[in-house]
Design a protein around this motif. Structure first.
Motif, PDB file in Angstrom:
ATOM      1  N   ASP A   3      -4.040 -17.205  13.434  1.00  0.00           N
ATOM      2  CA  ASP A   3      -2.974 -16.496  14.406  1.00  0.00           C
ATOM      3  C   ASP A   3      -1.664 -16.658  13.598  1.00  0.00           C
ATOM      4  O   ASP A   3      -0.626 -16.244  14.087  1.00  0.00           O
ATOM      5  CB  ASP A   3      -2.813 -17.504  15.604  1.00  0.00           C
ATOM      6  CG  ASP A   3      -3.778 -17.455  16.512  1.00  0.00           C
ATOM      7  OD1 ASP A   3      -4.494 -16.353  16.838  1.00  0.00           O
ATOM      8  OD2 ASP A   3      -3.935 -18.356  17.511  1.00  0.00           O
ATOM      9  N   ALA A   4      -1.708 -17.070  12.456  1.00  0.00           N
ATOM     10  CA  ALA A   4      -0.428 -17.221  11.546  1.00  0.00           C
ATOM     11  C   ALA A   4      -0.073 -15.742  11.134  1.00  0.00           C
ATOM     12  O   ALA A   4      -0.781 -14.902  10.832  1.00  0.00           O
ATOM     13  CB  ALA A   4      -0.640 -18.000  10.341  1.00  0.00           C
ATOM     14  N   LEU A  87      10.635  -4.327   6.084  1.00  0.00           N
ATOM     15  CA  LEU A  87       9.979  -5.793   6.696  1.00  0.00           C
ATOM     16  C   LEU A  87       8.695  -5.454   6.587  1.00  0.00           C
ATOM     17  O   LEU A  87       7.960  -4.698   7.337  1.00  0.00           O
ATOM     18  CB  LEU A  87      10.458  -5.915   8.141  1.00  0.00           C
ATOM     19  CG  LEU A  87       9.683  -7.129   8.937  1.00  0.00           C
ATOM     20  CD1 LEU A  87      10.248  -8.355   8.306  1.00  0.00           C
ATOM     21  CD2 LEU A  87      10.476  -6.965  10.426  1.00  0.00           C
ATOM     22  N   ASP A  88       7.852  -6.161   5.949  1.00  0.00           N
ATOM     23  CA  ASP A  88       6.198  -6.245   5.788  1.00  0.00           C
ATOM     24  C   ASP A  88       5.737  -7.344   6.645  1.00  0.00           C
ATOM     25  O   ASP A  88       6.296  -8.505   6.387  1.00  0.00           O
ATOM     26  CB  ASP A  88       5.882  -6.540   4.126  1.00  0.00           C
ATOM     27  CG  ASP A  88       6.244  -5.322   3.509  1.00  0.00           C
ATOM     28  OD1 ASP A  88       5.913  -4.089   3.763  1.00  0.00           O
ATOM     29  OD2 ASP A  88       7.034  -5.555   2.747  1.00  0.00           O
ATOM     30  N   ILE A  89       4.972  -7.237   7.586  1.00  0.00           N
ATOM     31  CA  ILE A  89       4.381  -8.237   8.517  1.00  0.00           C
ATOM     32  C   ILE A  89       2.807  -8.282   8.186  1.00  0.00           C
ATOM     33  O   ILE A  89       2.251  -7.304   8.183  1.00  0.00           O
ATOM     34  CB  ILE A  89       4.700  -7.861  10.206  1.00  0.00           C
ATOM     35  CG1 ILE A  89       6.259  -7.613  10.054  1.00  0.00           C
ATOM     36  CG2 ILE A  89       3.815  -8.802  10.881  1.00  0.00           C
ATOM     37  CD1 ILE A  89       6.535  -7.027  11.385  1.00  0.00           C
ATOM     38  N   TYR A  90       2.446  -9.569   8.081  1.00  0.00           N
ATOM     39  CA  TYR A  90       0.863  -9.747   7.737  1.00  0.00           C
ATOM     40  C   TYR A  90       0.558 -10.640   9.073  1.00  0.00           C
ATOM     41  O   TYR A  90       0.755 -11.749   9.128  1.00  0.00           O
ATOM     42  CB  TYR A  90       0.856 -10.439   6.413  1.00  0.00           C
ATOM     43  CG  TYR A  90       1.082  -9.500   5.360  1.00  0.00           C
ATOM     44  CD1 TYR A  90       0.453  -8.558   4.769  1.00  0.00           C
ATOM     45  CD2 TYR A  90       2.394  -9.638   4.864  1.00  0.00           C
ATOM     46  CE1 TYR A  90       0.758  -7.746   3.787  1.00  0.00           C
ATOM     47  CE2 TYR A  90       2.990  -8.744   3.652  1.00  0.00           C
ATOM     48  CZ  TYR A  90       1.971  -7.964   3.376  1.00  0.00           C
ATOM     49  OH  TYR A  90       2.404  -7.044   2.185  1.00  0.00           O
ATOM     50  N   GLY A  91      -0.512 -10.189   9.690  1.00  0.00           N
ATOM     51  CA  GLY A  91      -0.995 -10.962  10.983  1.00  0.00           C
ATOM     52  C   GLY A  91      -1.340 -10.098  12.041  1.00  0.00           C
ATOM     53  O   GLY A  91      -1.113  -8.665  12.029  1.00  0.00           O
ATOM     54  N   HIS A  92      -1.090 -10.686  13.218  1.00  0.00           N
ATOM     55  CA  HIS A  92      -1.100  -9.801  14.634  1.00  0.00           C
ATOM     56  C   HIS A  92      -0.118 -10.272  15.379  1.00  0.00           C
ATOM     57  O   HIS A  92      -0.549 -11.124  16.283  1.00  0.00           O
ATOM     58  CB  HIS A  92      -2.666 -10.095  15.218  1.00  0.00           C
ATOM     59  CG  HIS A  92      -3.909  -9.964  14.240  1.00  0.00           C
ATOM     60  ND1 HIS A  92      -4.565  -8.472  14.344  1.00  0.00           N
ATOM     61  CD2 HIS A  92      -4.746 -10.488  13.367  1.00  0.00           C
ATOM     62  CE1 HIS A  92      -5.528  -8.532  13.765  1.00  0.00           C
ATOM     63  NE2 HIS A  92      -5.538  -9.803  12.771  1.00  0.00           N
ATOM     64  N   SER A 112       5.905  -2.342   7.654  1.00  0.00           N
ATOM     65  CA  SER A 112       4.456  -2.251   7.459  1.00  0.00           C
ATOM     66  C   SER A 112       3.823  -3.450   8.163  1.00  0.00           C
ATOM     67  O   SER A 112       4.404  -4.551   8.122  1.00  0.00           O
ATOM     68  CB  SER A 112       4.195  -2.342   5.933  1.00  0.00           C
ATOM     69  OG  SER A 112       4.147  -3.374   5.463  1.00  0.00           O
ATOM     70  N   VAL A 113       2.855  -3.177   8.895  1.00  0.00           N
ATOM     71  CA  VAL A 113       1.963  -4.220   9.613  1.00  0.00           C
ATOM     72  C   VAL A 113       0.515  -4.262   9.221  1.00  0.00           C
ATOM     73  O   VAL A 113      -0.024  -3.133   9.088  1.00  0.00           O
ATOM     74  CB  VAL A 113       2.011  -4.148  11.088  1.00  0.00           C
ATOM     75  CG1 VAL A 113       1.386  -5.324  11.738  1.00  0.00           C
ATOM     76  CG2 VAL A 113       3.556  -4.034  11.503  1.00  0.00           C
ATOM     77  N   THR A 114       0.147  -5.152   8.433  1.00  0.00           N
ATOM     78  CA  THR A 114      -1.066  -5.475   7.747  1.00  0.00           C
ATOM     79  C   THR A 114      -1.933  -6.604   8.528  1.00  0.00           C
ATOM     80  O   THR A 114      -1.461  -7.850   8.525  1.00  0.00           O
ATOM     81  CB  THR A 114      -1.028  -5.691   6.421  1.00  0.00           C
ATOM     82  OG1 THR A 114      -0.349  -4.629   5.997  1.00  0.00           O
ATOM     83  CG2 THR A 114      -2.456  -5.696   6.011  1.00  0.00           C
ATOM     84  N   PRO A 115      -2.948  -6.222   9.418  1.00  0.00           N
ATOM     85  CA  PRO A 115      -3.703  -7.103  10.284  1.00  0.00           C
ATOM     86  C   PRO A 115      -4.527  -8.224   9.339  1.00  0.00           C
ATOM     87  O   PRO A 115      -4.857  -7.888   8.105  1.00  0.00           O
ATOM     88  CB  PRO A 115      -4.741  -6.507  10.793  1.00  0.00           C
ATOM     89  CG  PRO A 115      -4.121  -4.973  11.105  1.00  0.00           C
ATOM     90  CD  PRO A 115      -3.543  -4.802   9.708  1.00  0.00           C
ATOM     91  N   ASN A 116      -4.692  -9.580   9.756  1.00  0.00           N
ATOM     92  CA  ASN A 116      -5.266 -10.328   8.649  1.00  0.00           C
ATOM     93  C   ASN A 116      -6.836 -10.319   9.068  1.00  0.00           C
ATOM     94  O   ASN A 116      -7.167 -10.085  10.035  1.00  0.00           O
ATOM     95  CB  ASN A 116      -4.922 -11.826   9.506  1.00  0.00           C
ATOM     96  CG  ASN A 116      -5.709 -13.004   9.183  1.00  0.00           C
ATOM     97  OD1 ASN A 116      -6.664 -13.170   9.300  1.00  0.00           O
ATOM     98  ND2 ASN A 116      -4.976 -13.666   7.988  1.00  0.00           N
ATOM     99  N   LEU A 117      -7.455 -10.698   8.008  1.00  0.00           N
ATOM    100  CA  LEU A 117      -8.930 -10.491   8.012  1.00  0.00           C
ATOM    101  C   LEU A 117      -9.451 -11.872   7.973  1.00  0.00           C
ATOM    102  O   LEU A 117     -10.209 -12.148   8.781  1.00  0.00           O
ATOM    103  CB  LEU A 117      -9.290  -9.594   6.654  1.00  0.00           C
ATOM    104  CG  LEU A 117     -10.843  -9.739   6.528  1.00  0.00           C
ATOM    105  CD1 LEU A 117     -11.605  -9.025   7.740  1.00  0.00           C
ATOM    106  CD2 LEU A 117     -11.362  -8.977   5.251  1.00  0.00           C
TER     107      LEU A 117
END
Length: 129
Positions: A3-4, A87-92, A112-117
């Motif tokens: 969830d981080a 702002l770069d966001i990694y996660g959900h 940008s928003v990149t989901p966690n794998l």
């Protein structure tokens, strides 16, 4: 899946604002270290390029909202001296966090928003003195 959520914030800091920015940022980081829900905060300043970078790792979306609420005066003080470029966001992030992020994007911040794998972290709580 974790969830981080990791935020990487790129800010433009004009040379004339650098001293005020670094003072305000140090104060903000001290406050969140003592009171905030973060798992990690690191800030970097590249004076020659007039840029600053903030890395903030949150356990979840609720902690992001809690940070925004409790830290608002500190955030405002920092932003008197800088502007967010990216702002770069990694996660959900959840919908309420994303609503705020969409507002930033509409105001011209590159987002940008990149989901966690997959992944893990080994961040340990501080050891008492």
């Amino acid at each position: 899946m974790s969830d981080a959520i990791l935020f990487i914030n790129t800010m433009k800091v004009p040379a004339a604002e650098m001293q005020g920015f670094t003072k305000a940022l140090q104060s903000a980081v001290e406050f969140v270290e003592a009171n905030g829900p973060h798992l990690m905060v690191e800030a970097y300043v590249d004076e020659s390029r007039e840029r600053a970078y903030s890395f903030q790792l949150y356990p979840d979306s609720a902690s992001i909202r809690a940070h925004w609420e409790m830290s608002d005066p500190y955030i405002r003080d920092v932003m008197k001296h800088a502007s967010v470029e990216r702002l770069d966001i990694y996660g959900h992030p959840d919908d309420s966090v994303m609503q705020y992020i969409r507002e930033l994007s509409a105001a011209g911040v590159e987002v940008s928003v990149t989901p966690n794998l997959t992944g893990f972290h080994r961040l340990a709580p501080p050891v008492p003195d």
